[in-house]
Design an enzyme around this catalytic site. Structure first.
Site, PDB file in Angstrom:
ATOM      1  N   LYS A   1       0.878  -1.215   0.137  1.00 41.91           N
ATOM      2  CA  LYS A   1      -0.140   0.086   0.136  1.00 41.91           C
ATOM      3  C   LYS A   1       0.887   1.179  -0.042  1.00 41.91           C
ATOM      4  O   LYS A   1       0.652   2.141  -0.851  1.00 41.91           O
ATOM      5  CB  LYS A   1      -0.838  -0.074   1.173  1.00 41.91           C
ATOM      6  CG  LYS A   1      -2.388   0.640   1.295  1.00 41.91           C
ATOM      7  CD  LYS A   1      -3.143   0.020   0.041  1.00 41.91           C
ATOM      8  CE  LYS A   1      -2.826  -1.315  -0.376  1.00 41.91           C
ATOM      9  NZ  LYS A   1      -3.746  -2.110  -1.292  1.00 41.91           N
TER      10      LYS A   1
ATOM     11  N   GLU B   1       2.423   1.819  -3.393  1.00 42.80           N
ATOM     12  CA  GLU B   1       1.347   2.032  -4.274  1.00 42.80           C
ATOM     13  C   GLU B   1       1.037   3.374  -4.390  1.00 42.80           C
ATOM     14  O   GLU B   1       0.810   4.141  -5.446  1.00 42.80           O
ATOM     15  CB  GLU B   1       0.570   1.009  -3.952  1.00 42.80           C
ATOM     16  CG  GLU B   1      -0.467   1.022  -5.283  1.00 42.80           C
ATOM     17  CD  GLU B   1      -1.841   0.001  -4.854  1.00 42.80           C
ATOM     18  OE1 GLU B   1      -1.818  -0.603  -3.692  1.00 42.80           O
ATOM     19  OE2 GLU B   1      -2.489  -0.447  -5.901  1.00 42.80           O
TER      20      GLU B   1
HETATM   21  O1  M6R Z   1      -9.222  -7.126  -8.599  1.00 40.84           O
HETATM   22  P1  M6R Z   1      -8.160  -8.123  -7.950  1.00 40.84           P
HETATM   23  O2  M6R Z   1      -8.374  -8.043  -6.469  1.00 40.84           O
HETATM   24  O3  M6R Z   1      -8.099  -9.456  -8.529  1.00 40.84           O
HETATM   25  O4  M6R Z   1      -6.877  -7.175  -8.188  1.00 40.84           O
HETATM   26  C1  M6R Z   1      -5.531  -7.661  -7.987  1.00 40.84           C
HETATM   27  C2  M6R Z   1      -4.667  -6.641  -7.793  1.00 40.84           C
HETATM   28  O5  M6R Z   1      -4.718  -6.025  -9.252  1.00 40.84           O
HETATM   29  C3  M6R Z   1      -4.857  -5.376  -6.920  1.00 40.84           C
HETATM   30  O6  M6R Z   1      -5.094  -6.037  -5.627  1.00 40.84           O
HETATM   31  C4  M6R Z   1      -3.787  -4.287  -6.724  1.00 40.84           C
HETATM   32  O7  M6R Z   1      -2.539  -5.004  -6.244  1.00 40.84           O
HETATM   33  C5  M6R Z   1      -4.196  -3.188  -6.034  1.00 40.84           C
HETATM   34  N1  M6R Z   1      -3.963  -2.010  -6.817  1.00 40.84           N
HETATM   35  C6  M6R Z   1      -3.789  -3.179  -4.564  1.00 40.84           C
HETATM   36  O8  M6R Z   1      -4.167  -2.071  -3.748  1.00 40.84           O
END
Ligand code: M6R
Length: 612
Positions: A489, A492
C-alpha cells in the site's frame, strides 16, 4: 452498493429520478429501474447495465408522473439481470419496493410466503419485502401501508433501507430504515429520497437523515417520521454545504480514506447472513458438499496484488486450523510453474474485481484439471463469480480507489469464516471454539473504529517520513503476512520504495540496508513471537535505523526500544490481522496526502487488470 432514490412533488418525476440515479453511479451498480404511479397505476421499468439503457426505455414510452422511486442495484442475491433488478412487486403488481441492504432471513420468509400463495419472480431477498407488505396490508394492517411497513419490519432481520410506492396510497411514498443509509431531501412542496446526500444536492441542500427504526410518510405537504412503535419522531433538518464531488466521497478528500472508514461496516456486512444474530456461524450458501470439504487434501490459493496478500494470511489460517497443506501463489506465476494438481484439492481464487486476467487463467487451469474452484470476489456477476464452481462473496460494496483497502479486509473475513466452517465440518474445531473466535470477529468492527478515531495521530506521524526514500516492514507469523500488504500500500500510493520481510530473514540480507534514519515499521502483536521480534528490533536499532513499532494496547515495555509506538486494541492472536492492517493504511494515506500524491488513481495503475 445499491442506491435508492424517489420523488414526490409538482414536477415531472421521471427525469428527476433518472438524474438522481446518475448521481449514485459512483457507488457502482449492474442494473437500474424505476416504479411510478401513472394515473394511479403502478408501472415498473427496469434494465440491466448502464442507466442510459434505462433512460432509453423510459424515452420510448414517456411517463408524465409526479411520484416514483428508483434504484441502482449492485448484485448480492442473484445475478445481475432484469428480473433481479429493482423495483420488485408482489402478486398484485399494485405496489413496488426498492431496497438497499440484506434481508438475512429472506429464505425462511420466502418459503413461508410461497406456501401462502406468493409467486416469486426473482432470486432477490428484496422481493420478499413486496410480498410481505401485500400480506400485511390485507392481514393485520387493514390496508394501511404505514402499519404494513411496521409489521413487515418486525419480521425482517438484517439491514434495509426501503422505499415503497403503492396504488393504495397514490398521494404518498413510504420509507423505512434499519442499518442502511437513507436521507430525505426537502424542497418546496416536494420531497426527495436518496441513499446518500449526493443524489439530492442538485435539487435541495435541506436534508433529513433517517435513523434506525424510522418509518417515514412523504407527501407534498412534508414528511412525518414515526418509530416502529408508532411514536412520533422529530428528526433534525440539516443544511448541507457540500458540493457534489465532496458528497460522493462522503465529505472526505479521497475515496481511499472514505473506504478505510467504511471498513467496520464492510466487515459487518460480510459477516451478516453468515453469522446468526445469536453469534453462531451459519454458512449455507457454499456450492461444496460436506463430503468434498471433509475429503480435502490440499488447498491452492491464487490471486494477485493485495488479494494475493490476503491469500498469504489464508495460508497461515488454513494450515493452522485445518491442517491441510496450503499453497499460495501469485496468479501470474501459477500456471507457468506447471503446478501439480492432486485429487481432492480445492483452488481458492481471491479477487476484488473478479476480472483479473491472471487469476481467471489460473481458475481455468484448475478446472481443466478437474480441480474445483471457490471464488472470493467482491463484484457479483463478474467473470470469476460466474465461472467458479462455488462463490463466497465479500460484501465490501464497490471499491473505487485503485488501492484496495476495505476489499482486503473483507477477503480476510471470508477466509476466516470459511476456515471455521471447514474446521467444524472436518471435526477439527469444537463448536465452543468456533463460537469463541466468531465472537472475537464480531468485536473487530468496534476495535477498528477505535483505531480510526485516532486518525489525527497518523497525520502527525506521517510528517516524520516526508524525506524518506525507503521503508522497511518487518513482522513474524501473521504480523509478517499483514506487513506484506502494508508495504504494497505504501509503495503504491506514496511512491516511496517499501519492502516487507519476515523479521527472521533480516540477518540473511536486508540487515545490510539498516543504517541511519531508515524507517522500519515493525509489527509485534503475535504474543508467541513477541520476544523474537523484539530481538530483531534491537538488531535494527543497533544499526541506527528508526523503528516504528505497532503493538498491542496492553504492551507497556516496547517504548524503551523504539522511536515511535502505535497501539491497537487487544484481541486473539488469530484475529489481529484485522487490526494491524489499519495503521499502515492510515499512515500511507496521510503520508501520501502530505506528499500531494494522486491518491485515488496512483500513476501507472488500474483498478481492474484484465490483461496479462
Ligand atoms: O481485482 P483483484 O483483487 O483481482 O486485483 C488484484 C490486484 O490488481 C490489486 O489487488 C492491486 O494490487 C491493488 N491495486 C492493490 O491495492
Amino acid at each position: 452498493m445499491c442506491g435508492i432514490v424517489g420523488y414526490i412533488g409538482p414536477r415531472s418525476a421521471v427525469p428527476i429520478i433518472v438524474e438522481s440515479l446518475r448521481r449514485l453511479e459512483y457507488r457502482g451498480y449492474d442494473s437500474a429501474g424505476v416504479a411510478v404511479l401513472d394515473e394511479g397505476a403502478c408501472k415498473v421499468v427496469k434494465s440491466v447495465g448502464k442507466i442510459n439503457n434505462l433512460a432509453e426505455l423510459l424515452d420510448q414510452e414517456p411517463l408524465e408522473v409526479k411520484i416514483g422511486i428508483g434504484h441502482t442495484r449492485w448484485a448480492t442475491h442473484g445475478r445481475p439481470s432484469t428480473r433481479n433488478a429493482h423495483p420488485h412487486t408482489g402478486n398484485s403488481g399494485k405496489l413496488a419496493v426498492v431496497h438497499n441492504g440484506i434481508i438475512e432471513n429472506y429464505v425462511e420468509l420466502r418459503e413461508r410466503l410461497t406456501a401462502a400463495g406468493a409467486n416469486f419472480t426473482s432470486d432477490t431477498d428484496t422481493e420478499v419485502i413486496a410480498h410481505l407488505l401485500e400480506e400485511k396490508l390485507t392481514n393485520g394492517a387493514g390496508g394501511d401501508m404505514l402499519e404494513a411497513l411496521r409489521l413487515a419490519s418486525r419480521e425482517m432481520h438484517g439491514a434495509y433501507a426501503v422505499a415503497v410506492v403503492s396504488e393504495s396510497c397514490p398521494d404518498r411514498l413510504h420509507v423505512v430504515r434499519k442499518e442502511s443509509p437513507l436521507v430525505l431531501g426537502l424542497g418546496q412542496g416536494e420531497v426527495y429520497i436518496a441513499s446518500d446526500i449526493t443524489a439530492v444536492l442538485p435539487y435541495t441542500k435541506t436534508v433529513m437523515v433517517l435513523e434506525d427504526g424510522d418509518v417515514g410518510v412523504l407527501t407534498v405537504d412534508g414528511v412525518s417520521i414515526t418509530g416502529l412503535d408508532g411514536r412520533a419522531i422529530d428528526r433534525k433538518v440539516l443544511e448541507v454545504e457540500w458540493d457534489v464531488g465532496a458528497a460522493e466521497k462522503g465529505g472526505y478528500d479521497h475515496y481511499m480514506i472514505k473506504e478505510i472508514h467504511e471498513i467496520p461496516d464492510a466487515i459487518r456486512h460480510t459477516m451478516r447472513g453468515r453469522v446468526t444474530p445469536e453469534g453462531l456461524l451459519n454458512i449455507t450458501e457454499l456450492n461444496l458438499s460436506a463430503d468434498e470439504i471433509r475429503d480435502l487434501k490440499r488447498i491452492y490459493i491464487v490471486a494477485c496484488g493485495t488479494s494475493y496478500y490476503a491469500g498469504v494470511v489464508g495460508k497461515y489460517l488454513f494450515e493452522r486450523l485445518l491442517r491441510i497443506p496450503t499453497e499460495v501463489d501469485v496468479a501470474s506465476e501459477f500456471r507457468y510453474r506447471d503446478p501439480v494438481f492432486e485429487p481432492n484439492s480445492l483452488m481458492i481464487v481471491i479477487s476484488q474485481s473478479g476480472e483479473t486476467a491472471d487469476t481467471l487463467a489460473a481458475l481455468r487451469e484448475a478446472q481443466r484439471h478437474n480441480v474445483k474452484v471457490l471464488a472470493i470476489v467482491n463484484v457479483i456477476g463478474s467473470s470469476m463469480y460466474r465461472d467458479a464452481d462455488a462463490v463466497f462473496p465479500t460484501l465490501a460494496g464497490p471499491e473505487i480507489c485503485v488501492a484496495s483497502t476495505k476489499a482486503y479486509v473483507t477477503q480476510l473475513v471470508c477466509e476466516y469464516l470459511l476456515a471455521f466452517h471447514f474446521a467444524r465440518l472436518r471435526g477439527q474445531m469444537a463448536d465452543a471454539e468456533v463460537n469463541r473466535l466468531v465472537a472475537e470477529m464480531l468485536a473487530v468492527p468496534a476495535k477498528v473504529q477505535q483505531i480510526l478515531a485516532q486518525e489525527d495521530d497518523y497525520k502527525t506521524l506521517a510528517k516524520n517520513f516526508l524525506e524518506s526514500q525507503d521503508f522497511f516492514f518487518l513482522g513474524r507469523g501473521l504480523d509478517a503476512a499483514v506487513s506484506l500488504e502494508g508495504a504494497l500500500k505504501l509503495k503504491e500510493i506514496s511512491y516511496i520504495h517499501a519492502e516487507s520481510y519476515a523479521a527472521g530473514e533480516l540477518k540473511h540480507g536486508p540487515l545490510a540496508l539498516m543504517w541511519d534514519d531508515v524507517p522500519v515499521f515493525v509489527t509485534a502483536t503475535q504474543t508467541d513471537l513477541y520476544e523474537k521480534t523484539v530481538s530483531n528490533i534491537k538488531e535494527v536499532k543497533a544499526r541506527r535505523a528508526d523503528v516504528l513499532a505497532l503493538v498491542r494496547e496492553s504492551n507497556v515495555d516496547i517504548a524503551q526500544h523504539v522511536d515511535w509506538v502505535i497501539k491497537v486494541p487487544d484481541a486473539d492472536n488469530l484475529v489481529m490481522p484485522f487490526l494491524t492492517i489499519i495503521p499502515p493504511y492510515l499512515l500511507t494515506y496521510w503520508l501520501s496526502f502530505a506528499l500531494d500524491r494522486e491518491i485515488d488513481q496512483p500513476r501507472n495503475l488500474a483498478k481492474s487488470v484484465t490483461v496479462e
